[in-house]
Motif scaffolding. Sequence first.
Motif, PDB file in Angstrom:
ATOM      1  N   LEU A  80       4.921   1.567   5.101  1.00  0.00           N
ATOM      2  CA  LEU A  80       3.938   1.675   4.338  1.00  0.00           C
ATOM      3  C   LEU A  80       3.202   2.141   4.098  1.00  0.00           C
ATOM      4  O   LEU A  80       3.269   3.393   2.920  1.00  0.00           O
ATOM      5  N   ASP A 100       8.497  -6.681   0.497  1.00  0.00           N
ATOM      6  CA  ASP A 100       7.996  -4.943  -0.003  1.00  0.00           C
ATOM      7  C   ASP A 100       8.862  -3.688  -0.712  1.00  0.00           C
ATOM      8  O   ASP A 100       8.636  -3.116  -0.620  1.00  0.00           O
ATOM      9  N   VAL A 160       8.307  -0.673  -1.398  1.00  0.00           N
ATOM     10  CA  VAL A 160       8.209   1.285  -1.313  1.00  0.00           C
ATOM     11  C   VAL A 160       9.354   1.478  -2.006  1.00  0.00           C
ATOM     12  O   VAL A 160       8.712   3.508  -1.782  1.00  0.00           O
TER      13      VAL A 160
END
Length: 245
Positions: A48, A88, A92
């Motif tokens: 990330l 997530d 992204v």
Amino acid sequence: MMVDPFEVRMRFTTQLQHLSASVTSSQKAAHYALRYRDLDEDLHSCILEQLERNNMNNRANIMSFIEHFCEMATKEDHLPYVRMMQRDIIRVVDAVVPPDGTGAANVKHVRRVLSSLQSKEILSAESVTEIDAALKDREPHSAHLDFEQEEAPEGSARSKTGTPRNPKAQGMRVDKRQIEQRIEEDRERNKRLRESMWTVSGDDADEFAKLWDEVSDIGEDDFINAKEEATERERMAETVQDVRV
């Protein structure tokens, strides 16, 4: 032997920073992350962080890496990596294709990766549909191509059309080397895409089923054409026989 978590993190970060469009590059980084799966949360945070810190070319490469990484993690039955990526995935995508339009060139690539993750049942159809709807506002359009400014006093922030420019895009310069690198990497990705289109499992039954699905149903025209071809063959056979006699 105990491993140093900081060293593992730094090595993985370096691999992410130097990813290319090649499958080998993505697989090498994926193998490394799976090797140190005990640090999965820490390594996931590395992904990330690098998505949000690097240039758009590198972010596109990390997106490709995520596709291979999730597939390999699933095969090796280490699902925590997959679950964290599912959690997530919107973050992204926002990093690879920011809402401000700076990642418009990555939209097509992101869509392809999302489609692949859906086909591998890593992402749900609902998630992909939701993300795809958001991507429609981030697609490339003419506004992203107006880079020239009309002659105006220094510091002017208007384009030839008189439209105020995006303050984030103002002053943003794309390095020539990055452009050339992106062209080469897009070629590599397109090459892999063409290869995957011709990939078969090696099972004759699967290949037969694929060909069978591609063939249209037999209709009346097919019987007429077959009859005409048979008549033509008979006529040609008679002609050849007469010539020999």
